[in-house]
Design an enzyme around this catalytic site. Structure first.
Site, PDB file in Angstrom:
ATOM      1  N   GLU A 259       2.745 -14.703   9.766  1.00 31.80           N
ATOM      2  CA  GLU A 259       3.373 -15.214   8.536  1.00 31.80           C
ATOM      3  C   GLU A 259       4.876 -15.494   8.680  1.00 31.80           C
ATOM      4  O   GLU A 259       5.572 -15.588   7.674  1.00 31.80           O
ATOM      5  CB  GLU A 259       3.158 -14.252   7.359  1.00 31.80           C
ATOM      6  CG  GLU A 259       1.688 -13.980   7.047  1.00 31.80           C
ATOM      7  CD  GLU A 259       1.484 -13.187   5.762  1.00 31.80           C
ATOM      8  OE1 GLU A 259       2.043 -13.578   4.726  1.00 31.80           O
ATOM      9  OE2 GLU A 259       0.751 -12.182   5.803  1.00 31.80           O
TER      10      GLU A 259
ATOM     11  N   TYR B 133      -1.066   0.175  -0.039  1.00 32.71           N
ATOM     12  CA  TYR B 133      -0.507   0.202   1.319  1.00 32.71           C
ATOM     13  C   TYR B 133       0.771   1.032   1.295  1.00 32.71           C
ATOM     14  O   TYR B 133       1.729   0.667   0.600  1.00 32.71           O
ATOM     15  CB  TYR B 133      -0.226  -1.232   1.801  1.00 32.71           C
ATOM     16  CG  TYR B 133      -1.469  -2.088   1.768  1.00 32.71           C
ATOM     17  CD1 TYR B 133      -2.407  -2.009   2.794  1.00 32.71           C
ATOM     18  CD2 TYR B 133      -1.735  -2.935   0.686  1.00 32.71           C
ATOM     19  CE1 TYR B 133      -3.565  -2.758   2.755  1.00 32.71           C
ATOM     20  CE2 TYR B 133      -2.899  -3.686   0.636  1.00 32.71           C
ATOM     21  CZ  TYR B 133      -3.809  -3.599   1.668  1.00 32.71           C
ATOM     22  OH  TYR B 133      -4.962  -4.340   1.627  1.00 32.71           O
TER      23      TYR B 133
ATOM     24  N   HIS C  10       7.201  -1.298  -0.435  1.00 32.33           N
ATOM     25  CA  HIS C  10       7.330  -2.729  -0.737  1.00 32.33           C
ATOM     26  C   HIS C  10       7.515  -2.899  -2.243  1.00 32.33           C
ATOM     27  O   HIS C  10       7.149  -2.028  -3.029  1.00 32.33           O
ATOM     28  CB  HIS C  10       6.103  -3.497  -0.241  1.00 32.33           C
ATOM     29  CG  HIS C  10       4.818  -2.999  -0.818  1.00 32.33           C
ATOM     30  ND1 HIS C  10       4.104  -1.975  -0.249  1.00 32.33           N
ATOM     31  CD2 HIS C  10       4.124  -3.359  -1.926  1.00 32.33           C
ATOM     32  CE1 HIS C  10       3.029  -1.733  -0.969  1.00 32.33           C
ATOM     33  NE2 HIS C  10       3.017  -2.555  -2.001  1.00 32.33           N
TER      34      HIS C  10
HETATM   35  P1  M7G Z   1      -0.151  -2.677  -3.106  1.00 30.98           P
HETATM   36  O1  M7G Z   1       0.268  -2.164  -4.405  1.00 30.98           O
HETATM   37  O2  M7G Z   1       0.053  -1.748  -1.927  1.00 30.98           O
HETATM   38  O3  M7G Z   1      -1.690  -3.085  -3.082  1.00 30.98           O
HETATM   39  O4  M7G Z   1       0.583  -4.048  -2.841  1.00 30.98           O
HETATM   40  P2  M7G Z   1      -2.605  -3.867  -4.127  1.00 30.98           P
HETATM   41  O5  M7G Z   1      -1.753  -4.463  -5.194  1.00 30.98           O
HETATM   42  O6  M7G Z   1      -3.338  -4.892  -3.259  1.00 30.98           O
HETATM   43  O7  M7G Z   1      -3.565  -2.824  -4.624  1.00 30.98           O
HETATM   44  C1  M7G Z   1       0.400  -4.724  -1.622  1.00 30.98           C
HETATM   45  C2  M7G Z   1       0.622  -6.205  -1.861  1.00 30.98           C
HETATM   46  O8  M7G Z   1       0.549  -6.849  -0.606  1.00 30.98           O
HETATM   47  C3  M7G Z   1      -0.468  -6.836  -2.729  1.00 30.98           C
HETATM   48  O9  M7G Z   1       0.138  -7.570  -3.774  1.00 30.98           O
HETATM   49  C4  M7G Z   1      -1.259  -7.716  -1.750  1.00 30.98           C
HETATM   50  O10 M7G Z   1      -1.742  -8.902  -2.357  1.00 30.98           O
HETATM   51  C5  M7G Z   1      -0.237  -8.021  -0.687  1.00 30.98           C
HETATM   52  N1  M7G Z   1      -0.843  -8.232   0.637  1.00 30.98           N
HETATM   53  C6  M7G Z   1      -1.834  -7.518   1.195  1.00 30.98           C
HETATM   54  N2  M7G Z   1      -2.085  -7.987   2.444  1.00 30.98           N
HETATM   55  C7  M7G Z   1      -3.106  -7.440   3.334  1.00 30.98           C
HETATM   56  C8  M7G Z   1      -1.232  -9.024   2.680  1.00 30.98           C
HETATM   57  C9  M7G Z   1      -1.027  -9.878   3.814  1.00 30.98           C
HETATM   58  O11 M7G Z   1      -1.670  -9.812   4.859  1.00 30.98           O
HETATM   59  N3  M7G Z   1      -0.032 -10.804   3.658  1.00 30.98           N
HETATM   60  C10 M7G Z   1       0.686 -10.928   2.514  1.00 30.98           C
HETATM   61  N4  M7G Z   1       1.620 -11.883   2.456  1.00 30.98           N
HETATM   62  N5  M7G Z   1       0.501 -10.132   1.441  1.00 30.98           N
HETATM   63  C11 M7G Z   1      -0.452  -9.184   1.523  1.00 30.98           C
END
Ligand code: M7G
Length: 311
Positions: free
Chosen positions: A161, A249, A253
């Site tokens: 990315e 995750y 972030h």
């Molecule tokens: P989170 O609160 O840890 O998880 O936020 P959740 O909202 O999915 O439960 C992680 C954020 O990272 C989410 O908004 C995901 O859509 C985003 N995200 C997850 N992955 C695996 C990726 C990725 O590979 N690339 C990008 N750009 N965003 C991701």
């Protein structure tokens, strides 16, 4: 934004369809469906070895740019008339691309945790005290219980990315990368969704933050807002900037979404505004180590089960 359909989508051009599991998904079953959002989560098997895949399909909003409308109301759109009465008529319209495109997210191979994450389940409110975090949550967050953050490291190391990065501050203490979230199609500014990933690796979530991290948080707020205004023309008072607790995750972030968009996870049971977090820490450095955090979790989730106080 949203008016660049002349260029073929780089994302589509890059996919090797032979390797891609999408058309080879066997026995798809619906894990969850959100009809009002035209969103469906599917689980299926791929390949001889029947590896699990999760596929998320979402119908895109209409392309209302002048170009989009022109292609919608063109001879290419097939119409089947359903009703004609005086001045009233209804049709089933079958337009051509981009109106027929479906935003598709594939997780492959998917783990059991991914399948659980996207399966519709009863949810409940959990109250996690500071002691609960230390005694129950932290020991639970061992590697095998959490989602891999390999995708985060790939972004921070520019292995994936890198062409999508909107802004980077490379500083090891207060630096971060800002880029579009996987959930955003990059077209519709109303559903703008970006994410700031911190460069340092030692912060899992809100629970780890104290006054030492104020320079990091303020840097992300200020420079993230500036970068979004510069690139997308969305001003800071139109942004909702927040953490999730619990996150999926555990690498710190921050989510940046357009306030016009009701982003999943932006409600009081999961979102913590960055401005509030900064102020709470300014009042009390160990606020997030002491605070009882309330969140909504899935009934059968192991952490929810461990933290549940009433049967
Ligand atoms: P989170 O609160 O840890 O998880 O936020 P959740 O909202 O999915 O439960 C992680 C954020 O990272 C989410 O908004 C995901 O859509 C985003 N995200 C997850 N992955 C695996 C990726 C990725 O590979 N690339 C990008 N750009 N965003 C991701």
């Amino acid at each position: 934004m949203g008016e660049e359909e002349d260029e073929p989508s780089p994302k589509l051009a890059k996919i090797d369809v032979e390797l891609h599991p999408f058309h080879r998904l066997k026995n798809p079953v619906v894990l969850n469906e959100v009809k009002e959002k035209k969103l469906v989560f599917l689980h299926g098997k791929v390949g001889e070895d029947n590896k699990d895949a999760v596929v998320i399909l979402e119908k895109r909003p209409f392309d209302t740019s002048p170009k989009g409308l022109k292609s919608l109301f063109s001879e290419e759109t097939k119409l089947r008339q359903d009703l004609l009465n005086d001045i009233y008529s209804t049709y089933a319209a079958v337009p051509t691309s981009p109106h027929t495109e479906i935003k598709t997210t594939v997780i492959y191979p998917a783990t059991t945790k991914h399948i659980e994450k996207y399966t519709k389940q009863e949810v409940e409110v959990i109250e996690e005290t500071g002691d609960d975090y230390k005694q129950i949550t932290l020991p639970y967050l061992k590697e095998e219980n959490r989602f891999s953050v390999q995708w985060v490291f790939n972004i921070l190391d520019k292995k994936s990315e890198s062409e999508r990065i909107v802004f980077e501050d490379p500083d090891p203490e207060i630096g971060f990368i800002l880029l579009p979230d996987m959930k955003w199609d990059l077209k519709d500014i109303e559903s703008l969704y970006l994410m700031a990933l911190v460069h340092r690796h030692d912060l899992k979530s809100l629970r780890d933050l104290n006054k030492d991290h104020l320079p990091l948080l303020k840097n992300i707020k200020q420079r993230g807002e500036d970068a979004i205004q510069e690139k997308y023309g969305v001003k800071k008072h139109k942004l909702r900037i927040y953490f999730h607790y619990q996150p999926s995750y555990y690498h710190l972030h921050i989510h940046f979404t357009n306030i016009a968009f009701d982003a999943p996870g932006s409600s009081v049971t999961r979102a913590h505004l960055l401005t509030d977090v900064i102020e709470n820490i300014e009042f009390m450095s160990d606020y997030y180590q002491k605070k009882t955090m309330t969140f909504v979790g899935k009934r059968d989730d192991k952490l929810v089960t461990a933290l549940r106080k009433t049967p």
